[in-house]
Design a protein around this motif. Structure first.
Motif, PDB file in Angstrom:
ATOM      1  N   GLU A   1       0.818  -1.136  -0.192  1.00  0.00           N
ATOM      2  CA  GLU A   1      -0.090   0.059   0.034  1.00  0.00           C
ATOM      3  C   GLU A   1       0.838   1.252  -0.024  1.00  0.00           C
ATOM      4  OE1 GLU A   1      -2.132  -0.238   3.569  1.00  0.00           O
ATOM      5  OE2 GLU A   1      -3.474  -2.113   2.931  1.00  0.00           O
ATOM      6  N   ASP A   2       0.278   2.211  -0.507  1.00  0.00           N
ATOM      7  CA  ASP A   2       1.160   3.604  -0.394  1.00  0.00           C
ATOM      8  C   ASP A   2       0.600   4.484   0.832  1.00  0.00           C
ATOM      9  OD1 ASP A   2       2.141   6.055  -0.965  1.00  0.00           O
ATOM     10  OD2 ASP A   2       1.198   6.354  -2.675  1.00  0.00           O
ATOM     11  N   PRO A   3       1.527   4.588   1.786  1.00  0.00           N
ATOM     12  CA  PRO A   3       1.151   5.217   3.109  1.00  0.00           C
ATOM     13  C   PRO A   3       0.762   6.784   3.193  1.00  0.00           C
ATOM     14  CG  PRO A   3       3.331   3.952   3.171  1.00  0.00           C
ATOM     15  CD  PRO A   3       2.750   4.339   1.882  1.00  0.00           C
ATOM     16  N   GLY A   4       1.238   7.430   1.775  1.00  0.00           N
ATOM     17  CA  GLY A   4       0.785   8.648   1.511  1.00  0.00           C
ATOM     18  C   GLY A   4       2.119   9.626   1.056  1.00  0.00           C
ATOM     19  N   PRO A   5       1.959  10.753   0.612  1.00  0.00           N
ATOM     20  CA  PRO A   5       3.203  11.650   0.316  1.00  0.00           C
ATOM     21  C   PRO A   5       4.128  11.964   1.489  1.00  0.00           C
ATOM     22  CG  PRO A   5       1.007  12.942   0.630  1.00  0.00           C
ATOM     23  CD  PRO A   5       0.495  11.674   0.803  1.00  0.00           C
ATOM     24  N   LEU A   6       3.401  11.749   2.601  1.00  0.00           N
ATOM     25  CA  LEU A   6       4.783  12.269   3.797  1.00  0.00           C
ATOM     26  C   LEU A   6       5.023  10.831   4.375  1.00  0.00           C
ATOM     27  CD1 LEU A   6       2.855  15.275   5.278  1.00  0.00           C
ATOM     28  CD2 LEU A   6       4.765  15.185   3.923  1.00  0.00           C
ATOM     29  N   ALA A   7       4.913   9.750   3.810  1.00  0.00           N
ATOM     30  CA  ALA A   7       5.435   8.626   4.397  1.00  0.00           C
ATOM     31  C   ALA A   7       6.498   8.409   5.397  1.00  0.00           C
ATOM     32  CB  ALA A   7       5.307   7.425   3.249  1.00  0.00           C
ATOM     33  N   GLY A   8       6.391   8.240   6.629  1.00  0.00           N
ATOM     34  CA  GLY A   8       7.346   8.156   7.375  1.00  0.00           C
ATOM     35  C   GLY A   8       8.132   9.319   7.765  1.00  0.00           C
ATOM     36  N   VAL A   9       7.841  10.457   7.531  1.00  0.00           N
ATOM     37  CA  VAL A   9       8.398  11.750   7.687  1.00  0.00           C
ATOM     38  C   VAL A   9       8.046  12.265   9.151  1.00  0.00           C
ATOM     39  CG1 VAL A   9       8.723  14.020   7.254  1.00  0.00           C
ATOM     40  CG2 VAL A   9       8.382  12.313   5.224  1.00  0.00           C
ATOM     41  N   PRO A  10       9.142  12.505   9.895  1.00  0.00           N
ATOM     42  CA  PRO A  10       8.851  12.883  11.264  1.00  0.00           C
ATOM     43  C   PRO A  10       8.469  14.216  11.267  1.00  0.00           C
ATOM     44  CG  PRO A  10      10.857  11.669  11.218  1.00  0.00           C
ATOM     45  CD  PRO A  10      10.444  11.851   9.852  1.00  0.00           C
ATOM     46  N   ILE A  11       7.295  14.867  11.992  1.00  0.00           N
ATOM     47  CA  ILE A  11       6.885  16.113  11.967  1.00  0.00           C
ATOM     48  C   ILE A  11       6.564  16.447  13.524  1.00  0.00           C
ATOM     49  CG2 ILE A  11       4.533  15.195  11.849  1.00  0.00           C
ATOM     50  CD1 ILE A  11       3.768  17.598  10.059  1.00  0.00           C
ATOM     51  N   ALA A  12       6.980  17.873  13.844  1.00  0.00           N
ATOM     52  CA  ALA A  12       6.641  18.283  15.203  1.00  0.00           C
ATOM     53  C   ALA A  12       5.451  19.205  15.139  1.00  0.00           C
ATOM     54  CB  ALA A  12       7.863  19.116  15.476  1.00  0.00           C
ATOM     55  N   LEU A  13       4.534  19.327  16.067  1.00  0.00           N
ATOM     56  CA  LEU A  13       3.252  19.918  16.126  1.00  0.00           C
ATOM     57  C   LEU A  13       3.387  20.820  17.321  1.00  0.00           C
ATOM     58  CD1 LEU A  13       1.011  16.583  15.900  1.00  0.00           C
ATOM     59  CD2 LEU A  13       1.767  18.031  13.923  1.00  0.00           C
ATOM     60  N   LYS A  14       2.970  22.149  16.965  1.00  0.00           N
ATOM     61  CA  LYS A  14       2.808  23.260  17.939  1.00  0.00           C
ATOM     62  C   LYS A  14       1.861  22.834  18.864  1.00  0.00           C
ATOM     63  CE  LYS A  14       2.494  28.195  18.138  1.00  0.00           C
ATOM     64  NZ  LYS A  14       2.125  29.577  17.578  1.00  0.00           N
ATOM     65  N   ASP A  15       2.057  23.058  20.016  1.00  0.00           N
ATOM     66  CA  ASP A  15       1.306  22.767  21.386  1.00  0.00           C
ATOM     67  C   ASP A  15       0.065  23.439  21.713  1.00  0.00           C
ATOM     68  OD1 ASP A  15       0.688  20.966  23.020  1.00  0.00           O
ATOM     69  OD2 ASP A  15       1.840  21.718  24.795  1.00  0.00           O
ATOM     70  N   ASN A  16      -0.562  24.130  20.299  1.00  0.00           N
ATOM     71  CA  ASN A  16      -1.923  24.675  20.610  1.00  0.00           C
ATOM     72  C   ASN A  16      -2.778  23.994  19.408  1.00  0.00           C
ATOM     73  OD1 ASN A  16      -0.667  25.787  18.385  1.00  0.00           O
ATOM     74  ND2 ASN A  16      -1.528  27.870  18.524  1.00  0.00           N
ATOM     75  N   LEU A  17      -2.244  22.856  18.830  1.00  0.00           N
ATOM     76  CA  LEU A  17      -3.026  22.209  17.999  1.00  0.00           C
ATOM     77  C   LEU A  17      -3.530  20.823  18.942  1.00  0.00           C
ATOM     78  CD1 LEU A  17      -0.730  22.221  14.782  1.00  0.00           C
ATOM     79  CD2 LEU A  17      -2.803  23.312  15.113  1.00  0.00           C
ATOM     80  N   CYS A  18      -5.055  20.665  18.763  1.00  0.00           N
ATOM     81  CA  CYS A  18      -5.332  19.598  19.785  1.00  0.00           C
ATOM     82  C   CYS A  18      -4.935  18.280  19.122  1.00  0.00           C
ATOM     83  CB  CYS A  18      -6.800  19.709  19.615  1.00  0.00           C
ATOM     84  SG  CYS A  18      -7.455  20.906  20.536  1.00  0.00           S
ATOM     85  N   THR A  19      -4.393  17.319  20.131  1.00  0.00           N
ATOM     86  CA  THR A  19      -4.037  16.092  19.796  1.00  0.00           C
ATOM     87  C   THR A  19      -4.928  15.040  20.777  1.00  0.00           C
ATOM     88  OG1 THR A  19      -2.168  16.797  21.000  1.00  0.00           O
ATOM     89  CG2 THR A  19      -1.888  16.425  18.594  1.00  0.00           C
ATOM     90  N   ARG A  20      -5.661  14.298  20.123  1.00  0.00           N
ATOM     91  CA  ARG A  20      -6.338  13.382  20.913  1.00  0.00           C
ATOM     92  C   ARG A  20      -5.659  12.479  21.849  1.00  0.00           C
ATOM     93  NH1 ARG A  20     -11.170   8.924  18.691  1.00  0.00           N
ATOM     94  NH2 ARG A  20     -11.838   8.384  20.811  1.00  0.00           N
TER      95      ARG A  20
ATOM     96  N   ILE B   1      -3.345  13.263  23.824  1.00  0.00           N
ATOM     97  CA  ILE B   1      -2.060  13.714  24.203  1.00  0.00           C
ATOM     98  C   ILE B   1      -2.304  15.238  24.899  1.00  0.00           C
ATOM     99  CG2 ILE B   1       0.224  14.384  22.967  1.00  0.00           C
ATOM    100  CD1 ILE B   1      -0.708  12.411  20.802  1.00  0.00           C
ATOM    101  N   PRO B   2      -1.519  15.492  25.824  1.00  0.00           N
ATOM    102  CA  PRO B   2      -1.414  17.052  26.484  1.00  0.00           C
ATOM    103  C   PRO B   2      -1.453  17.964  25.299  1.00  0.00           C
ATOM    104  CG  PRO B   2      -0.233  15.441  27.750  1.00  0.00           C
ATOM    105  CD  PRO B   2      -0.561  14.530  26.419  1.00  0.00           C
ATOM    106  N   THR B   3      -2.460  19.016  25.373  1.00  0.00           N
ATOM    107  CA  THR B   3      -2.443  20.279  24.506  1.00  0.00           C
ATOM    108  C   THR B   3      -2.490  21.288  25.523  1.00  0.00           C
ATOM    109  OG1 THR B   3      -3.483  19.103  22.801  1.00  0.00           O
ATOM    110  CG2 THR B   3      -3.374  21.585  22.878  1.00  0.00           C
ATOM    111  N   THR B   4      -1.245  21.883  25.873  1.00  0.00           N
ATOM    112  CA  THR B   4      -1.158  23.093  26.863  1.00  0.00           C
ATOM    113  C   THR B   4      -1.290  24.363  26.412  1.00  0.00           C
ATOM    114  OG1 THR B   4       1.164  22.989  26.843  1.00  0.00           O
ATOM    115  CG2 THR B   4       0.198  21.462  27.995  1.00  0.00           C
ATOM    116  N   CYS B   5      -0.699  24.790  25.493  1.00  0.00           N
ATOM    117  CA  CYS B   5      -0.584  26.198  24.920  1.00  0.00           C
ATOM    118  C   CYS B   5       0.471  26.638  25.566  1.00  0.00           C
ATOM    119  CB  CYS B   5      -1.805  26.924  24.957  1.00  0.00           C
ATOM    120  SG  CYS B   5      -3.165  26.415  23.886  1.00  0.00           S
ATOM    121  N   SER B   6       1.447  25.880  26.163  1.00  0.00           N
ATOM    122  CA  SER B   6       2.629  26.303  27.031  1.00  0.00           C
ATOM    123  C   SER B   6       1.865  27.220  28.313  1.00  0.00           C
ATOM    124  CB  SER B   6       3.471  27.110  26.203  1.00  0.00           C
ATOM    125  OG  SER B   6       4.280  26.245  25.603  1.00  0.00           O
ATOM    126  N   SER B   7       0.619  26.786  28.809  1.00  0.00           N
ATOM    127  CA  SER B   7      -0.096  27.737  29.947  1.00  0.00           C
ATOM    128  C   SER B   7      -0.112  26.820  30.976  1.00  0.00           C
ATOM    129  CB  SER B   7      -1.363  28.473  29.433  1.00  0.00           C
ATOM    130  OG  SER B   7      -1.963  29.013  30.323  1.00  0.00           O
TER     131      SER B   7
END
Length: 485
Positions: free
Chosen positions: A64-83, A85-91
């Motif tokens: 199967e094709d996992p997609g255009p970002l297959a296996g690429v590590p990505i960092a998410l700003k902590d004001n983006l909701c993640t089910r 997973i703590p989302t603190t907005c650094s507050s």
């Protein structure tokens, strides 16, 4: 590393030449080696990331094709909701809060095969230009640990610059992607308002906020933009119809394109001489490559900073009223009644800069002052939009500095909010207009730290904006970390 780290990694994983698990472990090893000094992350998702990478490898093994970002590590700003997973907005007020859903952009990058390695540090509720306002301590610039990475998305910019992930997501309300991108020597993009979903982005100023990519290269930023852009029925401000394709014309050069150097932004208050010289050199390089370059006046941009610091705090005072000790996060204990609990909760939970902006915004919206401050700022916003529209009658894209200078020392500007606010003098006008803009690395200052040049485009003009950015990138003088890119 190769020309486009994310593109090349994804292609190798999709072909079965690289294991997503191995790619992840390489990046986690970099995190382990230097994150204690940099503090790019509030949360590192080691085991969750390993599970996600394993699922990518399993998909490849099944053909199967996992997609255009297959296996690429990505960092998410902590004001983006993640089910889950703590989302603190650094507050402190949201410390430990785990959303019950994912932001749309988080869902889209996961569906494209990306592997989230962590939630990145930011100025509390995205209010700041240095990532020193975080309740969990500052992030440091990986190119010089005595300097700031910019803000508010400083953790995301630092994560990419440090090699913790080839890609990151940030949010940009007044420059919070582009300014740290310039200070960390990476590419940062603020899309057209409404092109990327805000569903699941914890709101600062709802008419200004946009989610956008960080990357080492323009090609990688275009790849991530194309994954996250597009209509989302869950976001009432999401634009209908097809989104611009950032990667459509990356290699076409700038022959015949009309580029305007914005007089007011090149002459803005507080810019260093080397920033101005660098921006003019970038304009000259585009002219040499066949673009038609001239100066253009966008007069109302000189009022952008003043208008922004009425509109954004006003919207923040409304958005942050929900953090009251009842609905989300922290609740102060021992209060005698609900009013005392509200006051104690917000006093304990919010930091100084957030309190400052809530008070500014509440004052601007108060009876007797609304028309004089908030209403007037919105009228100025309309003038800025009109002046940009007039400029784009004659030019395809505009050019300006991104930040006033290179990365400044930690603590240098924290005592004077007005000096700190000037860091966004060149980036704010695009947020007020709702137009796309991006920062591209352009050599280094005398201190050896990166400089950035900003490309601005009309609404939905991402395709030509990325086209010009790719040309600039190819002509850019060497900067710190350029060999790694």
């Amino acid at each position: 590393m190769t020309a486009n780290p994310a593109l090349d990694l994804a292609a190798a994983v999709r072909r079965g030449e690289r294991s997503a698990v191995d790619v992840l472990e390489e990046h986690l090893a970099r995190v382990d080696a230097t994150e204690a000094d940099v503090h790019a992350f509030n949360t590192v998702l080691g085991e969750r990331a390993r599970v996600a990478a394993g699922e990518v490898d399993a998909a490849v093994a099944r053909g199967e094709d996992p997609g255009p970002l297959a296996g690429v590590p990505i960092a998410l700003k902590d004001n983006l909701c993640t089910r889950g997973i703590p989302t603190t907005c650094s507050s402190r007020i949201l410390e430990g809060w785990q959303p019950p859903y994912d932001a749309t952009v988080v869902t889209r990058v996961a569906a494209a095969g990306a592997v989230a390695v962590g939630k990145t540090n930011l100025d509390e509720f995205a209010m700041g230009s240095s990532t020193e306002n975080s309740a969990f301590g500052p992030t440091r610039n990986p190119l010089d640990l005595s300097r700031v990475p910019g803000g508010s998305s400083g953790g995301s910019a630092a994560a990419v610059a440090a090699g913790y992930a080839p890609l990151a997501l940030g949010s940009d309300t007044g420059g919070s992607i582009r300014q740290p991108a310039a200070l960390c020597g990476v590419v940062g993009v603020k899309p057209t308002y409404g092109v990327v979903s805000r569903y699941g982005l914890v709101a600062f100023a709802s008419s200004l906020d946009q989610v956008g990519p960080f990357a080492r290269t323009v090609g990688d930023a275009a790849l991530l933009f194309d994954v996250i852009a597009g209509h989302d029925p869950a976001d009432s401000t999401s634009l209908p119809g097809a989104a611009p394709v950032a990667s459509a014309r990356l290699g076409e050069g700038v022959e015949g394109l009309r580029v305007g150097l914005v007089t007011e932004l090149v002459g803005a208050e507080g810019l260093s001489a080397e920033v101005v010289a660098g921006t003019r050199a970038a304009a000259d390089a585009l002219a040499a490559a066949g673009a038609k370059v001239d100066e253009v006046s966008v007069p109302a941009t000189v009022y952008g900073l003043s208008a922004y610091y009425l509109i954004a705090p006003a919207e923040a005072s409304s958005n942050l009223s929900r953090y009251d000790g009842v609905r989300y996060g922290h609740r102060a204990e021992g209060a005698a009644d609900i009013t005392e609990m509200y006051v104690a909760t917000r006093s304990e939970g919010f930091g100084a800069e957030v309190k400052r902006r809530i008070m500014l915004g509440t004052y601007a919206l108060s009876a007797g002052y609304y028309d004089a401050y908030y209403g007037q700022a919105q009228r100025v916003r309309t003038l800025i939009i009109r002046d940009f529209d007039a400029a784009y009658q004659s030019f395809d894209v505009l050019l300006s500095p991104t930040a006033p200078g290179t990365a400044f020392p930690l603590g240098e500007k924290t005592a004077d909010p007005l000096v700190m606010y000037l860091n966004d003098v060149c980036t704010i006008p695009s947020n007020l207009a709702g137009h796309p803009a991006m920062s591209v690395p352009w050599g280094a200052g005398a201190d050896g730290l990166p400089l950035g040049v900003q490309i601005l485009a009309p609404a939905l003009g991402e395709t030509v904006m990325f086209q010009v950015a790719a040309a600039l990138e190819a002509m850019a003088p060497a900067g710190p970390g350029s060999s790694a890119r």
